[in-house]
Design a protein around this motif. Structure first.
Motif, PDB file in Angstrom:
ATOM      1  N   LYS A 344      41.977  34.234  50.756  1.00 17.89           N
ATOM      2  CA  LYS A 344      42.867  35.383  50.538  1.00 17.89           C
ATOM      3  C   LYS A 344      44.088  35.004  49.706  1.00 17.89           C
ATOM      4  O   LYS A 344      44.520  35.766  48.840  1.00 17.89           O
ATOM      5  CB  LYS A 344      43.291  35.953  51.897  1.00 17.89           C
ATOM      6  CG  LYS A 344      44.246  37.137  51.798  1.00 17.89           C
ATOM      7  CD  LYS A 344      44.456  37.792  53.153  1.00 17.89           C
ATOM      8  CE  LYS A 344      44.993  36.806  54.176  1.00 17.89           C
ATOM      9  NZ  LYS A 344      45.271  37.463  55.472  1.00 17.89           N
ATOM     10  N   ASN A 380      40.293  38.454  38.245  1.00 19.07           N
ATOM     11  CA  ASN A 380      39.277  38.876  39.205  1.00 19.07           C
ATOM     12  C   ASN A 380      37.869  38.864  38.609  1.00 19.07           C
ATOM     13  O   ASN A 380      37.114  39.841  38.688  1.00 19.07           O
ATOM     14  CB  ASN A 380      39.594  40.266  39.754  1.00 19.07           C
ATOM     15  CG  ASN A 380      40.796  40.244  40.686  1.00 19.07           C
ATOM     16  OD1 ASN A 380      41.196  39.182  41.165  1.00 19.07           O
ATOM     17  ND2 ASN A 380      41.374  41.396  40.934  1.00 19.07           N
ATOM     18  N   TRP A 382      34.256  36.933  38.857  1.00 18.54           N
ATOM     19  CA  TRP A 382      33.505  36.093  39.785  1.00 18.54           C
ATOM     20  C   TRP A 382      32.208  35.634  39.133  1.00 18.54           C
ATOM     21  O   TRP A 382      31.535  36.399  38.424  1.00 18.54           O
ATOM     22  CB  TRP A 382      33.184  36.869  41.071  1.00 18.54           C
ATOM     23  CG  TRP A 382      34.406  37.203  41.868  1.00 18.54           C
ATOM     24  CD1 TRP A 382      35.017  36.430  42.802  1.00 18.54           C
ATOM     25  CD2 TRP A 382      35.162  38.410  41.804  1.00 18.54           C
ATOM     26  NE1 TRP A 382      36.110  37.083  43.326  1.00 18.54           N
ATOM     27  CE2 TRP A 382      36.223  38.307  42.728  1.00 18.54           C
ATOM     28  CE3 TRP A 382      35.058  39.583  41.041  1.00 18.54           C
ATOM     29  CZ2 TRP A 382      37.158  39.308  42.924  1.00 18.54           C
ATOM     30  CZ3 TRP A 382      35.995  40.590  41.236  1.00 18.54           C
ATOM     31  CH2 TRP A 382      37.028  40.440  42.168  1.00 18.54           C
ATOM     32  N   LEU A 394      31.519  42.632  41.779  1.00 15.97           N
ATOM     33  CA  LEU A 394      32.030  42.872  43.125  1.00 15.97           C
ATOM     34  C   LEU A 394      32.978  44.065  43.095  1.00 15.97           C
ATOM     35  O   LEU A 394      33.760  44.236  42.157  1.00 15.97           O
ATOM     36  CB  LEU A 394      32.766  41.636  43.654  1.00 15.97           C
ATOM     37  CG  LEU A 394      31.993  40.316  43.604  1.00 15.97           C
ATOM     38  CD1 LEU A 394      32.812  39.224  44.285  1.00 15.97           C
ATOM     39  CD2 LEU A 394      30.646  40.441  44.269  1.00 15.97           C
ATOM     40  N   LYS A 395      32.912  44.896  44.141  1.00 14.28           N
ATOM     41  CA  LYS A 395      33.758  46.090  44.204  1.00 14.28           C
ATOM     42  C   LYS A 395      35.185  45.750  44.618  1.00 14.28           C
ATOM     43  O   LYS A 395      36.115  46.479  44.291  1.00 14.28           O
ATOM     44  CB  LYS A 395      33.150  47.099  45.187  1.00 14.28           C
ATOM     45  CG  LYS A 395      31.814  47.668  44.726  1.00 14.28           C
ATOM     46  CD  LYS A 395      31.284  48.697  45.708  1.00 14.28           C
ATOM     47  CE  LYS A 395      29.959  49.281  45.238  1.00 14.28           C
ATOM     48  NZ  LYS A 395      29.413  50.276  46.190  1.00 14.28           N
ATOM     49  N   SER A 396      35.361  44.660  45.341  1.00 11.78           N
ATOM     50  CA  SER A 396      36.696  44.279  45.787  1.00 11.78           C
ATOM     51  C   SER A 396      36.790  42.761  45.885  1.00 11.78           C
ATOM     52  O   SER A 396      35.773  42.059  45.923  1.00 11.78           O
ATOM     53  CB  SER A 396      37.014  44.913  47.151  1.00 11.78           C
ATOM     54  OG  SER A 396      36.079  44.476  48.131  1.00 11.78           O
ATOM     55  N   LYS A 397      38.008  42.265  45.940  1.00  6.40           N
ATOM     56  CA  LYS A 397      38.254  40.827  46.001  1.00  6.40           C
ATOM     57  C   LYS A 397      37.996  40.313  47.417  1.00  6.40           C
ATOM     58  O   LYS A 397      38.615  40.794  48.375  1.00  6.40           O
ATOM     59  CB  LYS A 397      39.700  40.545  45.597  1.00  6.40           C
ATOM     60  CG  LYS A 397      40.092  39.081  45.673  1.00  6.40           C
ATOM     61  CD  LYS A 397      41.551  38.899  45.290  1.00  6.40           C
ATOM     62  CE  LYS A 397      41.973  37.441  45.440  1.00  6.40           C
ATOM     63  NZ  LYS A 397      43.396  37.245  45.085  1.00  6.40           N
ATOM     64  N   PRO A 398      37.100  39.360  47.590  1.00  4.64           N
ATOM     65  CA  PRO A 398      36.849  38.819  48.935  1.00  4.64           C
ATOM     66  C   PRO A 398      38.078  38.081  49.471  1.00  4.64           C
ATOM     67  O   PRO A 398      38.772  37.385  48.722  1.00  4.64           O
ATOM     68  CB  PRO A 398      35.685  37.838  48.718  1.00  4.64           C
ATOM     69  CG  PRO A 398      35.092  38.221  47.398  1.00  4.64           C
ATOM     70  CD  PRO A 398      36.212  38.761  46.581  1.00  4.64           C
ATOM     71  N   GLU A 399      38.340  38.248  50.745  1.00  5.41           N
ATOM     72  CA  GLU A 399      39.410  37.508  51.395  1.00  5.41           C
ATOM     73  C   GLU A 399      38.875  36.327  52.198  1.00  5.41           C
ATOM     74  O   GLU A 399      39.579  35.350  52.415  1.00  5.41           O
ATOM     75  CB  GLU A 399      40.200  38.437  52.319  1.00  5.41           C
ATOM     76  CG  GLU A 399      40.928  39.552  51.572  1.00  5.41           C
ATOM     77  CD  GLU A 399      41.774  40.407  52.478  1.00  5.41           C
ATOM     78  OE1 GLU A 399      41.677  40.234  53.731  1.00  5.41           O
ATOM     79  OE2 GLU A 399      42.547  41.239  51.967  1.00  5.41           O
ATOM     80  N   ASP A 416      30.790  38.276  51.607  1.00  8.26           N
ATOM     81  CA  ASP A 416      32.157  38.738  51.814  1.00  8.26           C
ATOM     82  C   ASP A 416      32.242  39.088  53.299  1.00  8.26           C
ATOM     83  O   ASP A 416      31.692  40.102  53.742  1.00  8.26           O
ATOM     84  CB  ASP A 416      32.431  39.962  50.940  1.00  8.26           C
ATOM     85  CG  ASP A 416      33.867  40.477  51.099  1.00  8.26           C
ATOM     86  OD1 ASP A 416      34.496  40.168  52.124  1.00  8.26           O
ATOM     87  OD2 ASP A 416      34.342  41.194  50.199  1.00  8.26           O
ATOM     88  N   ASN A 418      34.664  40.041  55.462  1.00  5.29           N
ATOM     89  CA  ASN A 418      35.351  41.248  55.932  1.00  5.29           C
ATOM     90  C   ASN A 418      34.576  42.515  55.595  1.00  5.29           C
ATOM     91  O   ASN A 418      34.612  43.498  56.337  1.00  5.29           O
ATOM     92  CB  ASN A 418      36.755  41.313  55.343  1.00  5.29           C
ATOM     93  CG  ASN A 418      37.643  40.188  55.861  1.00  5.29           C
ATOM     94  OD1 ASN A 418      37.342  39.575  56.873  1.00  5.29           O
ATOM     95  ND2 ASN A 418      38.738  39.915  55.176  1.00  5.29           N
ATOM     96  N   LYS A 419      33.883  42.519  54.472  1.00  2.00           N
ATOM     97  CA  LYS A 419      33.094  43.684  54.067  1.00  2.00           C
ATOM     98  C   LYS A 419      31.648  43.594  54.532  1.00  2.00           C
ATOM     99  O   LYS A 419      30.888  44.561  54.403  1.00  2.00           O
ATOM    100  CB  LYS A 419      33.105  43.816  52.538  1.00  2.00           C
ATOM    101  CG  LYS A 419      34.486  43.968  51.922  1.00  2.00           C
ATOM    102  CD  LYS A 419      35.098  45.302  52.225  1.00  2.00           C
ATOM    103  CE  LYS A 419      36.428  45.467  51.506  1.00  2.00           C
ATOM    104  NZ  LYS A 419      37.080  46.761  51.810  1.00  2.00           N
TER     105      LYS A 419
END
Length: 460
Positions: A344, A380, A382, A394-399, A416, A418-419
């Protein structure tokens, strides 16, 4: 010459890799000699071309040829050793001969152990199941020996009964294993069928709704047209009877229904529903692999650059940042395992698996060089380490990134956490004997590590 050969010690004819008398000896430019097969295999797993004895590094793979003189000397020494033991008993002679693996294709590899239960000999690679599988760990392993029936003395009845009982027990365990395997497979098939049926039902329901909406619009338009037709036919009848007070139908029109976008909107709604179904499936999958979770400790002895080293500065001469690269202290050579890395707070990172840190030149982080990684660069972006690299959408940045490994199946999957979304999967991986979790909090130019003077991103 024969007398001189006999005066030489065995150590002078031993390869320092396999610790056996030279076979097809080759000499490196530094002067050290190894078996050709041994040095080729060593360089296959070593990203740097260096001498295993003096550690001298070569920029490119040296061209080596069989050293005819040393090969002849080694052959004479081997023959002298055979001649010296010629008068030994047949049993000792049998043990002194080279025993090869019964399961290797040509060329055969020397056996490391023989199994008294399987009545077979195994090399290091084919011995692995006996060391890891619970069913085979009970077998009696001994130094390599021949198992020809004519050389085997008659066993007493008690020993025969014990061997039979052991084999019957192994058969029972294998049958239990097959039963569990069949149960697991059927359970997985049922779960998969249920998940796919749910997706299929969702698609069919939305298709029915779409067809009903289109049909409704069509029927509404048709009903209006039919009403006009009835009215027109009625007035035609009245005109035939001489009626004069009729309606003006010159400007009558019926707008055609609009179908543009109706299918797209339905598919967008379907995509949201499928995403929910997929998310549930991914959560279930992540929960399953998390059962193999291990806690990884980073090894201070396997980090570069180390504290206090010349390269451990805030930046190089051209203001390029120093790159830290580290392996975990744990190594894995079998089974399944899963670990997580919190990324993160990192703007650039590389996570995955590696064999070891020992390169001294630019190297691609790819399975060909025993690296299985994904990384994040600036803006961003990947990538999965391959040749060429694979850009990930990827739709969002992995934490938090989860890494699942099935050693026997040759599989590495990234998630990912959290997702609960899959990021990338390597399949058909040809793992070396041991692998480490690998982490680097720097950019690595995407998927390459550099050791050129212009860059500080070094693995060694």
């Amino acid at each position: 010459m024969a007398t001189a050969t006999c005066q030489l010690s065995e150590d002078q004819f031993l390869c320092s890799i396999c610790l056996d008398v030279f076979t097809d000896p080759v000499t490196l430019p530094c002067g050290h000699t190894f078996c050709k097969k041994c040095i080729d295999q060593h360089w296959r797993f070593d990203a740097a071309f260096k001498c295993p004895y003096c550690k001298q590094v070569y920029d490119a793979k040296p061209e080596v040829r069989v050293n005819v003189f040393i090969a002849e000397m080694a052959a004479q020494f081997r023959q002298s050793q055979i001649s010296a033991t010629h008068g030994a008993t047949a049993q000792r002679a049998a043990h002194s001969e080279e025993i090869f693996c019964d399961f290797c294709a040509d060329p055969k590899t020397r056996a490391l152990k023989s199994c008294l239960v399987c009545l077979a000999s195994f090399c290091e690679s084919h011995l692995e199941p006996h060391l890891n599988m619970a069913i085979l760990k009970r077998h009696k392993l001994v130094e390599p020996q021949r198992s020809r029936e004519e050389e085997t003395p008659q066993r007493p009845d008690a020993e025969i009964q014990e061997l039979i009982a052991m084999r019957q027990h192994t058969i029972q365990q294998l049958r239990q294993f097959m039963e569990l395997n069949n149960k697991d497979a059927n359970s997985e098939i049922a779960k998969s069928a249920q998940a796919f049926t749910a997706l299929k039902d969702c698609v069919e329901r939305d298709l029915d709704i779409l067809i009903q909406e289109i049909t409704r619009k069509k029927k509404t338009t048709e009903d209006k047209a039919k009403q006009y037709i009835v009215a027109l036919e009625r007035e035609i009848s009245e005109l035939k009877r001489g009626a004069r007070n009729t309606k003006d139908w010159a400007n009558v029109s019926i707008p055609r229904p609009t179908y543009e976008g109706i299918a797209v909107r339905a598919m967008a709604q379907l995509d949201e529903k499928l995403a929910q179904q997929m998310s549930m499936a991914f959560f279930a999958e992540l929960e399953r692999v998390q059962k193999e979770k291990v806690y990884v400790m980073l090894d201070p002895e396997k980090v570069h650059p180390k504290s206090g080293s010349q390269s451990n500065t805030k930046g190089s001469a051209d203001n390029k940042p120093v790159c830290k690269c580290v392996l975990a202290s744990q190594t894995f050579s079998s089974g399944k395992f899963y670990f997580e890395v919190d990324v993160k707070s990192r703007s650039k990172w590389t996570v995955g698996l590696a064999r070891e840190l020992h390169v001294n030149r630019e190297v691609a982080l790819s399975p060909q060089n025993a690296y299985w990684i994904i990384c994040m660069r600036d803006k961003n972006e990947w990538y999965a380490g391959s040749e060429p690299s694979v850009r990930l959408s990827l739709k969002s940045k992995p934490e938090k990134v989860g890494v699942f490994v099935d050693y026997e199946d040759g599989l590495v999957s990234f998630y990912d956490v959290n997702k609960a979304a899959p990021l990338y999967t390597f399949t058909g991986c040809d793992f070396p004997l041991r692998i480490h979790p690998f982490f680097s909090p720097c950019q690595n130019n995407g998927v390459q590590l550099h050791t050129t003077p212009e860059s500080s991103c070094i693995l060694q």
